[in-house]
Motif scaffolding. Structure first.
Motif: not given
Ligand code: TRP
Length: 455
Positions: A27, A31, A109, A231, A234
């Motif tokens: 998570a 983001g 990413y 986001f 995740s």
């Molecule tokens: N949550 C992560 C962040 O905040 C990014 C991320 C990892 C993500 N796995 C994910 C976003 C799956 C969406 C779906 O940077």
């Protein structure tokens, strides 16, 4: 490369703390450090944060429960899970979506992670020390991102690091890395936030973050906040589902999910406290957009005392946070290839590397030589970002709550949520949580989603 099936010897996370750091590690990432602060700046500060927090705890937490429930119930990868729980149905297409989209996200990413790698090297070689102006730093950033080789180097290094951790496996790679890195990350961000909050003139920045002006809330704020909540937690991509499948039957998934949401939110707020007070203290523009972290922050670092060291800490934190998230995206596709297509772990990781590397190259070049190449009027990078956060994630999240709320048997869902009724506190809230999953989440996500499409 295909080898013998090894679904029988599935790994689990070894400890409760391991589950938490893996989920929170997924998570907490770019983001929080990159996307959240610039959205806060673009959508008016505290009002955005207020809506965001509601989205996280009322709408997204039940969605997180749902993903983990599907994962742990099926003990399978994102594609296999739907085949197992709803055999012969069209739900396997949701599985396919959950495996394909992480591939898109991991590629873009990794490009941003690569910028972090480059800026970390810049800060280690003390490039931000000499009182540079903001326009110099702006030029530095745009000439860096629009060049060909340097960003590609960063992208390659970042993706390679991700691949190596994933190859080491769930316990000895993902869990071990998270256990060391996540606590370190919290310490780093607290140090930086304390430094920023004690700058002269920081109070205005804090007021901007914590005194909401409710008149600023409109449809676009809500849709940006919901997209960001997806986001940041995740969601909607099979990531938490896949991690859920590595959680043993003894764990309390409601607790791990709630701690994940809480630590993710605290971290996002800490990141904003590290950035916004400094932005105000130096009289900069909070509405800078995606380049906020890469232009504004180096400016601040190069103009404050101890800035050179804070810069090193910050970009180190950024890389670490990004890595624990990108491994979670990567793992979704690897788990699928290993369990459904019988690849070895290494073979799967290499295949994902090649595909994500090539897609990432397109993203990276879309800031330079490919900037004129547009799909639906967007550069490749923007298309990947918008398509995933504003469309694919909410869609995936919507479908998964519909699956858990309407397709799975209620007794199975409650059984998974309460460990067969043995977790009394979970039993007490399970009715309410089920109601949120069945009615409120799908309707609210649909409403925000449609509003965003219309406006
Ligand atoms: N949550 C992560 C962040 O905040 C990014 C991320 C990892 C993500 N796995 C994910 C976003 C799956 C969406 C779906 O940077």
């Amino acid at each position: 490369m295909p080898s013998t099936p090894n679904t029988m010897e599935r790994e689990n996370f070894a400890t409760k703390f391991g589950v938490l750091v893996a989920m929170a590690g997924s998570a907490i990432g770019l983001g929080n450090l990159w996307r959240f602060p610039y959205l806060v700046g673009s959508y008016g500060g505290a009002a955005f944060i207020f809506v965001y927090i509601i989205c996280v705890f009322v709408l997204c937490l039940p969605i997180l429960f749902s993903e983990v429930i599907v994962g742990r119930r099926s003990h399978a990868n994102a594609f296999g899970a739907f085949k197992k729980l709803a055999p012969g149905s069209r739900w396997k297409w949701l599985g396919a979506l959950s495996v394909l989209t992480p591939l898109i996200i991991v590629s873009y990413y990794s490009v941003v992670g690569g910028w972090g790698v480059e800026y970390f090297f810049k800060s280690v070689t003390f490039e931000f020390t000499d009182g540079m102006t903001q326009s110099q730093l702006g030029t530095l950033f745009s000439s860096f991102t629009s060049s060909v080789w340097a960003p590609l180097m960063g992208h390659t290094i970042f993706l390679l690091m991700t691949a190596l951790i994933v190859i080491s496996g769930v316990k000895s790679g993902i869990e071990k890395f998270g256990k060391v890195m996540m606590p370190m990350l919290f310490v780093l961000i607290v140090i930086i936030a304390v430094r920023a909050v004690t700058l002269p003139g920081a109070a205005e920045g804090l007021a901007y973050l914590f005194k909401p002006d409710f008149s600023k809330i409109d449809a676009s704020v809500c849709s940006a906040a919901l997209g960001q909540a997806f986001f940041s937690l995740s969601l909607g991509m099979g990531t938490m589902l896949t991690y859920g499948s590595y959680v043993s039957k003894k764990e309390n998934i409601a607790a791990s999910s709630s701690y994940t949401a809480i630590s993710d939110t605290i971290f996002a707020l800490l990141a904003s406290c590290a950035i916004m007070p400094a932005v105000f203290a130096f009289g900069l523009d909070p509405e800078e957009g995606p380049s906020l972290v890469f232009e504004t922050l180096p400016f601040i670092f190069s103009n404050m005392s101890l800035g050179a060291f804070v810069a090193i800490l910050f970009f180190l934190a950024l890389i670490v946070a990004a890595l624990t998230s990108s491994i979670s995206l990567y793992e979704v596709v690897v788990a699928y290839l290993v369990e459904e297509k019988h690849y070895t772990r290494k073979g799967a990781a290499i295949l994902v590397f090649v595909v994500a590397w090539v897609l990432g190259i397109l993203c990276s070049l879309s800031f330079g030589p490919l900037s004129e190449f547009r799909i639906f009027g967007q550069t490749v990078f923007n298309l990947f970002d918008k398509l995933s956060a504003n469309f694919l994630m909410p869609l995936g999240g919507l479908l998964i709550v519909i699956f858990v709320g309407w397709v799975m048997k209620k007794s199975d869902v409650i059984d998974e949520f309460t460990n067969g009724g043995s977790l009394k506190a979970n039993v007490r809230v399970s009715g309410f949580v089920y109601f949120l999953i069945r009615y409120i989440c799908p309707l609210a996500v649909l409403a925000v989603f449609l509003t965003a499409l219309i406006f």
